[in-house]
Write a protein that holds these residues in place. Structure first.
Motif, PDB file in Angstrom:
ATOM      1  N   GLU A   1       0.830  -1.209   0.000  1.00  0.00           N
ATOM      2  CA  GLU A   1       0.000   0.000   0.000  1.00  0.00           C
ATOM      3  C   GLU A   1       0.865   1.260   0.000  1.00  0.00           C
TER       4      GLU A   1
ATOM      5  N   ALA B   1       2.302   1.720  -3.450  1.00  0.00           N
ATOM      6  CA  ALA B   1       1.264   2.186  -4.366  1.00  0.00           C
ATOM      7  C   ALA B   1       1.028   3.687  -4.199  1.00  0.00           C
ATOM      8  N   GLY B   2       1.014   4.148  -2.949  1.00  0.00           N
ATOM      9  CA  GLY B   2       0.833   5.575  -2.696  1.00  0.00           C
ATOM     10  C   GLY B   2       1.970   6.402  -3.256  1.00  0.00           C
TER      11      GLY B   2
ATOM     12  N   ARG C   1       1.537   6.646  -7.023  1.00  0.00           N
ATOM     13  CA  ARG C   1       0.476   7.603  -7.376  1.00  0.00           C
ATOM     14  C   ARG C   1       0.967   9.032  -7.240  1.00  0.00           C
TER      15      ARG C   1
ATOM     16  N   ASP D   1       1.567   4.976 -13.199  1.00  0.00           N
ATOM     17  CA  ASP D   1       0.455   4.028 -13.105  1.00  0.00           C
ATOM     18  C   ASP D   1       0.972   2.626 -12.792  1.00  0.00           C
TER      19      ASP D   1
ATOM     20  N   ASN E   1      -5.256  -4.829  -8.023  1.00  0.00           N
ATOM     21  CA  ASN E   1      -5.023  -3.486  -7.506  1.00  0.00           C
ATOM     22  C   ASN E   1      -4.409  -2.658  -8.637  1.00  0.00           C
TER      23      ASN E   1
ATOM     24  N   HIS F   1      -3.877   1.579 -10.424  1.00  0.00           N
ATOM     25  CA  HIS F   1      -4.159   3.002 -10.601  1.00  0.00           C
ATOM     26  C   HIS F   1      -3.750   3.337 -12.021  1.00  0.00           C
TER      27      HIS F   1
ATOM     28  N   ALA G   1      -4.660   6.267 -14.908  1.00  0.00           N
ATOM     29  CA  ALA G   1      -5.380   7.541 -15.075  1.00  0.00           C
ATOM     30  C   ALA G   1      -4.835   8.317 -16.259  1.00  0.00           C
TER      31      ALA G   1
ATOM     32  N   LEU H   1     -10.152   6.828 -15.266  1.00  0.00           N
ATOM     33  CA  LEU H   1      -9.604   6.674 -13.916  1.00  0.00           C
ATOM     34  C   LEU H   1     -10.010   5.321 -13.372  1.00  0.00           C
ATOM     35  N   ILE H   2      -9.022   4.460 -13.179  1.00  0.00           N
ATOM     36  CA  ILE H   2      -9.223   3.168 -12.515  1.00  0.00           C
ATOM     37  C   ILE H   2      -8.382   3.197 -11.255  1.00  0.00           C
ATOM     38  N   ASP H   3      -9.013   3.078 -10.111  1.00  0.00           N
ATOM     39  CA  ASP H   3      -8.318   3.146  -8.825  1.00  0.00           C
ATOM     40  C   ASP H   3      -8.857   2.032  -7.936  1.00  0.00           C
TER      41      ASP H   3
ATOM     42  N   ARG I   1      -7.988  -0.664  -4.817  1.00  0.00           N
ATOM     43  CA  ARG I   1      -7.067  -0.893  -3.698  1.00  0.00           C
ATOM     44  C   ARG I   1      -7.623  -1.985  -2.781  1.00  0.00           C
TER      45      ARG I   1
END
Length: 349
Positions: free
Chosen positions: A93, A96-97, A100, A105, A112, A114, A116, A121-123, A125
């Motif tokens: 996690e 991933a943050g 982002r 991406d 899971n 991200h 965009a 927008l596919i997000d 988690r």
């Protein structure tokens, strides 16, 4: 007709594409492999067009990784011409943050993701991975980016003239066997980072190699160098200890070393590289052992070069800042890369 090697590489690319397609299909996306020599020359695994049924599409430089911890999320270098898509078996996690925040991406096997661009927008988690197929990692340059191979790469990037020295000298400086040095040199030559000019090896595309080396260093070599952790109330003593450090053959790296190259950085930790534990320094400066999280880190030196100064090469300072997983240190690393003569010189090779 393709040669045997070329045919094998094409089959590998197609296999990776099929595996990636299985993951993206569950997110309502389609992927098509493209050919772009410029992108592939920068060490990416695929150039792919990702699209939705609505027709919205984006071309990505795809990086395939076994896993993405925070250290790699910070160290990863986006492609200079295309947006980057990281594809991995698993991503934490925190990592991933970080991706982002950096505008990179990603998607993992659990779904899971991200992704965009424009109105897409596919997000996703919090998904856990189930059993099943796994996406293979890239094989390009595998020997060069193994733990021992990274030691050889460090010497070449820190002292590019070593590329033209006898192989035994390169092996000795890197702390590896002659056979390992030969395998790494061959691998780098095949990947286009070394070439023979008038009978002498030369380092080329060094800035790109530094990108790939620093990413691999963060997860493969750096963790193996960890040694003792200590705590002191004030780490600033090292600034007045140049002669002592030189005499004891101890070198400063990490944040402290970076503060010499980047005056904007105020170090909170001191990293020392040494062949063995510097007992006299530990006693003199009343270092108290810490189980973890101390402000003094003593790390194993993995290279040997005569007449070394008290500061480690900026190549290692740069890589350690990236490997910290700290976005603040990443900013300083980027600034150092632009301003340090050694690192800027690599980008010109």
């Amino acid at each position: 007709m393709f040669s045997e090697n070329e045919h094998g590489e094409i089959l590998n690319e197609r296999a990776r594409l099929a595996e990636l397609d299985n993951v993206l299909r569950g997110l309502g996306l389609k992927i098509d492999m493209l050919s772009d020599k410029h992108a592939l020359d920068h060490g990416v695994d695929l150039v792919a067009r990702v699209s939705r049924a609505s027709g919205a599409a984006r071309t990505y430089a795809v990086e395939i990784k076994r896993s993405v911890p925070p250290e790699l999320a910070t160290a990863l270098h986006p492609h200079p011409s295309f947006p980057t898509l990281v594809v991995t078996r698993s991503i934490t996690e925190q990592a991933a943050g970080l991706l982002r925040e950096r505008g990179i991406d990603y998607v993992d096997e659990a779904g899971n993701a991200h992704i965009a661009w424009d109105d897409v927008l596919i997000d996703v988690r919090g998904r856990r991975k189930a059993g099943g197929h796994t996406i293979g990692s890239a094989s390009r340059g595998s020997k060069a980016f193994s733990r021992a191979g990274l030691q050889v790469g460090f010497v070449l990037l820190s002292w590019p003239a070593m590329a033209g020295r006898p192989l035994r000298a390169l092996a000795n400086a890197s702390g590896v066997s002659l056979g390992t040095a030969q395998a790494v040199v061959d691998d780098l030559a095949k990947a286009g980072y070394l070439y023979d000019a008038a009978g002498e090896r030369r380092l080329v595309r060094a800035g790109e190699l530094l990108n790939r080396w620093s990413e691999a260093y963060s997860t493969r070599l750096s963790p193996s160098l960890s040694g003792d952790e200590f705590e002191v109330s004030d780490i600033s003593w090292w600034r007045d200890s140049e002669d002592e450090l030189t005499r004891l053959n101890v070198q400063v790296g990490g944040e402290a070393g970076a503060s010499i190259l980047d005056p904007h950085l105020i170090p909170a930790t001191l990293t020392l590289y040494a062949d063995e534990r510097p007992r006299s320094l530990i006693g003199k400066h009343r270092m108290v052992r810490a189980e973890q999280g101390g402000n003094i880190h003593i790390r194993r030196r993995f290279w040997t070069m005569p007449g070394q100064p008290w500061l480690v090469p900026s190549t290692l300072i740069y890589a350690d800042l990236l490997a910290s997983g700290d976005p603040r240190q990443r900013e300083h690393a980027d600034r150092i890369r632009r301003g340090d003569d050694r690192l800027a010189g690599l980008d010109r090779l």
